[in-house]
Write a protein that holds these residues in place. Structure first.
Motif, mmCIF file in Angstrom:
data_model
loop_
_atom_site.group_PDB
_atom_site.id
_atom_site.type_symbol
_atom_site.label_atom_id
_atom_site.label_comp_id
_atom_site.label_asym_id
_atom_site.label_seq_id
_atom_site.Cartn_x
_atom_site.Cartn_y
_atom_site.Cartn_z
ATOM 1 N N ARG A 225 19.378 11.880 42.219
ATOM 2 C CA ARG A 225 20.452 12.519 41.830
ATOM 3 C C ARG A 225 21.762 11.906 41.801
ATOM 4 N N ALA A 226 21.903 10.825 42.675
ATOM 5 C CA ALA A 226 23.112 10.085 42.783
ATOM 6 C C ALA A 226 23.099 9.290 41.439
ATOM 7 N N GLU A 227 21.954 8.600 41.047
ATOM 8 C CA GLU A 227 21.953 7.800 39.968
ATOM 9 C C GLU A 227 22.346 8.806 38.560
ATOM 10 N N GLN A 228 21.859 9.771 38.518
ATOM 11 C CA GLN A 228 22.013 10.776 37.446
ATOM 12 C C GLN A 228 23.483 11.174 37.342
ATOM 13 N N ARG A 229 24.192 11.248 38.597
ATOM 14 C CA ARG A 229 25.536 11.820 38.639
ATOM 15 C C ARG A 229 26.715 10.595 38.702
ATOM 16 N N GLY A 230 26.094 9.475 38.824
ATOM 17 C CA GLY A 230 26.916 8.248 38.943
ATOM 18 C C GLY A 230 27.826 8.278 40.223
ATOM 19 N N THR A 231 27.072 8.950 41.473
ATOM 20 C CA THR A 231 27.857 8.925 42.802
ATOM 21 C C THR A 231 27.057 8.321 43.624
ATOM 22 N N ILE B 174 23.928 14.525 48.248
ATOM 23 C CA ILE B 174 23.398 15.464 49.259
ATOM 24 C C ILE B 174 24.298 16.751 49.512
ATOM 25 N N GLY B 175 25.469 16.440 49.434
ATOM 26 C CA GLY B 175 26.587 17.337 49.507
ATOM 27 C C GLY B 175 26.488 18.334 48.309
ATOM 28 N N SER B 176 26.557 17.832 47.245
ATOM 29 C CA SER B 176 26.420 18.667 46.087
ATOM 30 C C SER B 176 25.103 19.516 45.665
ATOM 31 N N PHE B 177 24.016 18.795 46.304
ATOM 32 C CA PHE B 177 22.889 19.417 46.378
ATOM 33 C C PHE B 177 22.962 20.717 47.165
ATOM 34 N N ARG C 223 21.101 24.875 47.488
ATOM 35 C CA ARG C 223 20.719 25.407 48.561
ATOM 36 C C ARG C 223 21.756 26.015 49.469
ATOM 37 N N PRO C 224 22.297 27.142 48.786
ATOM 38 C CA PRO C 224 23.492 27.788 49.400
ATOM 39 C C PRO C 224 23.316 28.381 50.541
#
Length: 266
Positions: free
Chosen positions: A202-208, A214-217, A222-223
């Motif tokens: 996820r980090a690689e895909q978003r460039g973060t 983790i925070g954005s996930f 997972r609200p």
């Protein structure tokens, strides 16, 4: 708290890391003898060293849970080394094919179901005779929040884990009169190598970085995970160990969620 596991023997699949490894540690602390199995021999060696078990209380043997031949060899090894098992904790699994339904081909579905559902079936089939003979037995399957709250980008995994819930419930009815109790534990977003890999992708895909991933996930995917953090594997293994114990002698056919509220239903 005495869990009544002194002298019991447990097999833990997926035992070289994560929830499986922490479950082995819990069971060893309660006096059980533990057999670890997983795919990677070197990782198993390292896992066993890390557990620092008393002599004779921990052995390990590599096995592929999709291979009937490997499981037969594992069964032979276990019975020759430590005798018949009393407890089966099945943690082994993969995330499997990901993407929207129209993006996943048969191969992705078959591979995921082969490991996550049929793996549970085959391990159980190999060791069920042991578990039925002692007049006291436990099976605990690791499933997932995804089994009851499916996500559209990992439907093969969700379907496989739902199948494990059905398998466990059926087995819990078949063998309860033999004092073999069968239950499941459904974690959500635990800090394991599986979710480490998910967050790295996820980090690689978003460039973060991974922390932002983790925070954005948590925020976007997972609200309802109200504690707003990944769980720790020991928070799951404590529940698994309880279900393996004499303290859980009237728990059968149950699914324990360890998910910080992530499943949005009662």
């Amino acid at each position: 708290m005495d869990m009544g596991l002194e002298g019991r023997t447990a097999l833990v699949t997926g035992g070289d890391s994560g929830i499986g490894w922490h479950t082995a540690r819990e069971l060893l602390a309660e006096g059980a003898t533990v057999v670890l199995t997983d795919l990677d021999e070197d990782a198993l060696d390292a896992a066993a060293r890390g557990l620092q078990a008393p002599p004779g209380r921990l052995v390990h043997h590599r096995a592929d849970i999709t291979s009937v031949e490997d499981l037969r060899a594992l069964g032979h090894f276990v019975r020759e080394t430590v005798g018949e098992i009393d407890i089966l904790v099945h943690c082994a699994g993969i995330t499997g094919a990901q993407g929207l339904f129209h993006e996943i081909d048969d191969e992705g579905w078959v591979r995921t179901l082969e490991v996550d559902l049929l793996g549970a079936v085959r391990v159980t089939r190999e060791f069920l005779p042991d578990l039925r003979r002692g007049g006291w037995g436990r099976i605990v399957y690791l499933t997932s929040e995804d089994a009851v709250q499916p996500y559209d980008d990992e439907l093969p995994y969700c379907a496989a884990k739902a199948g494990v819930l059905a398998l466990a419930k059926g087995l819990s009815r078949s063998y309860a009169t033999e004092e073999l109790l069968v239950n499941t534990v459904s974690p959500a977003f635990i800090r394991t190598p599986m979710t480490d890999a998910m967050m790295s992708r996820r980090a690689e895909q978003r460039g973060t970085d991974v922390d932002e991933a983790i925070g954005s996930f948590l925020e976007e995917e997972r609200p309802h995970l109200e504690l707003r953090r990944r769980g720790r594997p020991e928070e799951v293994s404590a529940v698994v160990a309880f279900l393996c114990s004499q303290r859980a002698s009237f728990v059968n056919g149950a699914n324990y969620r360890v998910d910080a509220g992530s499943v949005a239903t009662i």
